[in-house]
Design a protein around this motif. Structure first.
Motif, PDB file in Angstrom:
ATOM      1  N   SER A  19       0.885  -1.173   0.000  1.00 46.56           N
ATOM      2  CA  SER A  19       0.000   0.000   0.000  1.00 46.56           C
ATOM      3  C   SER A  19       0.917   1.216   0.000  1.00 46.56           C
ATOM      4  O   SER A  19       1.919   1.210  -0.707  1.00 46.56           O
ATOM      5  CB  SER A  19      -0.936  -0.011   1.215  1.00 46.56           C
ATOM      6  N   ASP A  52     -16.711   4.325   4.807  1.00 43.36           N
ATOM      7  CA  ASP A  52     -16.778   2.877   4.991  1.00 43.36           C
ATOM      8  C   ASP A  52     -17.966   2.329   4.191  1.00 43.36           C
ATOM      9  O   ASP A  52     -18.850   3.050   3.751  1.00 43.36           O
ATOM     10  CB  ASP A  52     -16.855   2.511   6.477  1.00 43.36           C
ATOM     11  N   LYS A 111     -12.893   5.745   6.849  1.00 46.94           N
ATOM     12  CA  LYS A 111     -11.623   5.055   7.024  1.00 46.94           C
ATOM     13  C   LYS A 111     -10.498   6.008   6.632  1.00 46.94           C
ATOM     14  O   LYS A 111     -10.598   6.722   5.633  1.00 46.94           O
ATOM     15  CB  LYS A 111     -11.566   3.792   6.171  1.00 46.94           C
ATOM     16  N   LEU A 169      -6.509   5.964   5.757  1.00 45.87           N
ATOM     17  CA  LEU A 169      -5.280   5.233   5.458  1.00 45.87           C
ATOM     18  C   LEU A 169      -4.133   6.229   5.499  1.00 45.87           C
ATOM     19  O   LEU A 169      -4.166   7.248   4.797  1.00 45.87           O
ATOM     20  CB  LEU A 169      -5.377   4.578   4.075  1.00 45.87           C
ATOM     21  N   SER A 170      -3.122   5.961   6.321  1.00 47.18           N
ATOM     22  CA  SER A 170      -2.026   6.909   6.491  1.00 47.18           C
ATOM     23  C   SER A 170      -0.705   6.163   6.619  1.00 47.18           C
ATOM     24  O   SER A 170      -0.643   5.073   7.188  1.00 47.18           O
ATOM     25  CB  SER A 170      -2.260   7.775   7.733  1.00 47.18           C
ATOM     26  N   ASN A 171       0.348   6.782   6.091  1.00 44.78           N
ATOM     27  CA  ASN A 171       1.685   6.198   6.243  1.00 44.78           C
ATOM     28  C   ASN A 171       2.514   6.940   7.291  1.00 44.78           C
ATOM     29  O   ASN A 171       3.726   6.766   7.378  1.00 44.78           O
ATOM     30  CB  ASN A 171       2.423   6.189   4.905  1.00 44.78           C
ATOM     31  N   ARG A 206      -1.173   2.596   8.575  1.00 44.72           N
ATOM     32  CA  ARG A 206      -2.326   2.244   9.402  1.00 44.72           C
ATOM     33  C   ARG A 206      -3.613   2.607   8.682  1.00 44.72           C
ATOM     34  O   ARG A 206      -3.738   3.692   8.115  1.00 44.72           O
ATOM     35  CB  ARG A 206      -2.255   2.963  10.749  1.00 44.72           C
ATOM     36  N   ASN A 207      -4.555   1.680   8.696  1.00 47.52           N
ATOM     37  CA  ASN A 207      -5.882   1.909   8.113  1.00 47.52           C
ATOM     38  C   ASN A 207      -6.871   1.837   9.274  1.00 47.52           C
ATOM     39  O   ASN A 207      -7.180   0.751   9.775  1.00 47.52           O
ATOM     40  CB  ASN A 207      -6.185   0.838   7.061  1.00 47.52           C
ATOM     41  N   LYS A 208      -7.372   3.004   9.725  1.00 46.64           N
ATOM     42  CA  LYS A 208      -8.174   3.064  10.941  1.00 46.64           C
ATOM     43  C   LYS A 208      -9.596   3.511  10.614  1.00 46.64           C
ATOM     44  O   LYS A 208      -9.806   4.414   9.806  1.00 46.64           O
ATOM     45  CB  LYS A 208      -7.543   4.029  11.947  1.00 46.64           C
ATOM     46  N   TRP A 209     -10.561   2.876  11.278  1.00 50.28           N
ATOM     47  CA  TRP A 209     -11.965   3.226  11.112  1.00 50.28           C
ATOM     48  C   TRP A 209     -12.383   4.197  12.211  1.00 50.28           C
ATOM     49  O   TRP A 209     -12.004   4.048  13.378  1.00 50.28           O
ATOM     50  CB  TRP A 209     -12.824   1.964  11.178  1.00 50.28           C
TER      51      TRP A 209
END
Length: 288
Positions: free
Chosen positions: A126, A168, A200, A202-204, A256-259
Motif C-alpha cells: 500500500s 466505509d 476510514k 489510510l495513512s503512512n 495504518r488503516n483506521k476506522w
C-alpha cells in the motif's frame, strides 16, 4: 602542403594508438553513474511501485574497448534498501522495464552505447511508510571479465507523509459524494434525531485530526438567525456544534488503516422556522 600532410598523419596516428591500446588489453576512460531524484517514477494501483533511475555514461575511449557493465549491491548478495520499518528487496530493470536476473550477485548488461539506462524498482503493498529508503550499488565497466573502471553510488527514495480518507462500506448508501466531499440528507428534522456514519483513514505517518462546524449548527438558508444546534460523537469524544475537536494519532512508522465512527444528535427543533437548514462540517487530517 607539407604541414597539412603532417597534421593528417598525426591524427591518423592518434586514432591508431587508441585502437592499439584496446587490442593489447590496455583499456581506460571515464565512467559516470547517476540517479536523478527528479526522474523517479511512482505508480499507484493495488500495490505502490517506485522506479529509481540508474544512468550509466562512459567516454568514447571506454566504449571502444570495454564490453560489459556490471551492477552489484555494495554490501549484500542481492539488492537491499533500508527503510523506516524494514528492509526492501528491489528488482533491477533494463531500459524497457524488463526484469534483469543476477548471476552470483552480479547483474550483467552489454556495453553498447555511451549511455545505458536502468531502473531499480521498489514495491509496497500500500502506501510506503513515510521516510527515507536508501541503498548502495557498485557499477563496473568490464573488458573480458576484468574490471576497468568502477563507481559506488548511493540511491535513495523519500516517501512523503500521506493520508487517504474514504467512506466505509456501511455508509455508502446513506452518504453521497466522493473524493472527500460528501453530502448527508437528514430528511425532515426532528428533535433529538440521530444519524450514524463512518470513515476510514489510510495513512503512512502519524497525523492530527481537526473537526469543525462552519456555522456552529444547522443554519436556515434565508433566516441566518435561525440555528439548530447538534452534537457529534467522534472516536468516543462528544462535542457540540459550536466547539472544535483536535485529536492527535501517533504511531511508530508504518501504515495504518483506521476506522472512525460518527454519531450525529440533533438538538431541539421546536418552534424553529420552516425551511431548509444546512451546515458544512469539515474533518481535516494533517499528516506529520
Amino acid at each position: 602542403m607539407k604541414l597539412k600532410i603532417f597534421v593528417l598523419f598525426f591524427v591518423s596516428f592518434l586514432l591508431s594508438s587508441n585502437q592499439a591500446l584496446a587490442k593489447h588489453g590496455r583499456c581506460y576512460g571515464n565512467l559516470l553513474a547517476t540517479s536523478d531524484p527528479s526522474e523517479i517514477i511512482e505508480e499507484h494501483s493495488d500495490r505502490v511501485s517506485v522506479f529509481l533511475p540508474l544512468k550509466i555514461q562512459v567516454s568514447d575511449i571506454l566504449l571502444d574497448c570495454a564490453d560489459e557493465i556490471w551492477v552489484e549491491d555494495t554490501y549484500y548478495y542481492s539488492l537491499v534498501f533500508t527503510g523506516p520499518t524494514e528492509y526492501k528487496y528491489p528488482r533491477l530493470l533494463d531500459s524497457q522495464f524488463n526484469t534483469m536476473w543476477a548471476q552470483n550477485g552480479i547483474w550483467r548488461i552489454p556495453l553498447s552505447g555511451r549511455t545505458t539506462q536502468m531502473w531499480v524498482r521498489l514495491r509496497h503493498y500500500s502506501l510506503f511508510p513515510a521516510g527515507n529508503y536508501t541503498g548502495s550499488v557498485k557499477v563496473s565497466v568490464v573488458r573480458k571479465n576484468r574490471v576497468i573502471q568502477e563507481q559506488y553510488l548511493n540511491m535513495s527514495y523519500y516517501s512523503e507523509p500521506q493520508v487517504a480518507v474514504s467512506l466505509d462500506n456501511a455508509s455508502r448508501g446513506k452518504v453521497s459524494g466522493s473524493n472527500g466531499h460528501y453530502q448527508i440528507n437528514l430528511g425532515e428534522l426532528e428533535s433529538n434525531m440521530r444519524f450514524y456514519w463512518g470513515i476510514k483513514i489510510l495513512s503512512n505517518s502519524s497525523y492530527d485530526i481537526v473537526l469543525d462546524s462552519e456555522y456552529n449548527g444547522l443554519r436556515h438558508e434565508t433566516d441566518t438567525q435561525a440555528l439548530i444546534d447538534y452534537s457529534i460523537s467522534f472516536d468516543n469524544v462528544k462535542i457540540s456544534s459550536s466547539e472544535r475537536l483536535i485529536r492527535s494519532y501517533n504511531f511508530f512508522p508504518g501504515v495504518r488503516n483506521k476506522w472512525f465512527g460518527f454519531e450525529f444528535i440533533l438538538g431541539n427543533t421546536e418552534l424553529m422556522p420552516a425551511g431548509y437548514y444546512r451546515d458544512n462540517l469539515s474533518l481535516t487530517v494533517y499528516p506529520k
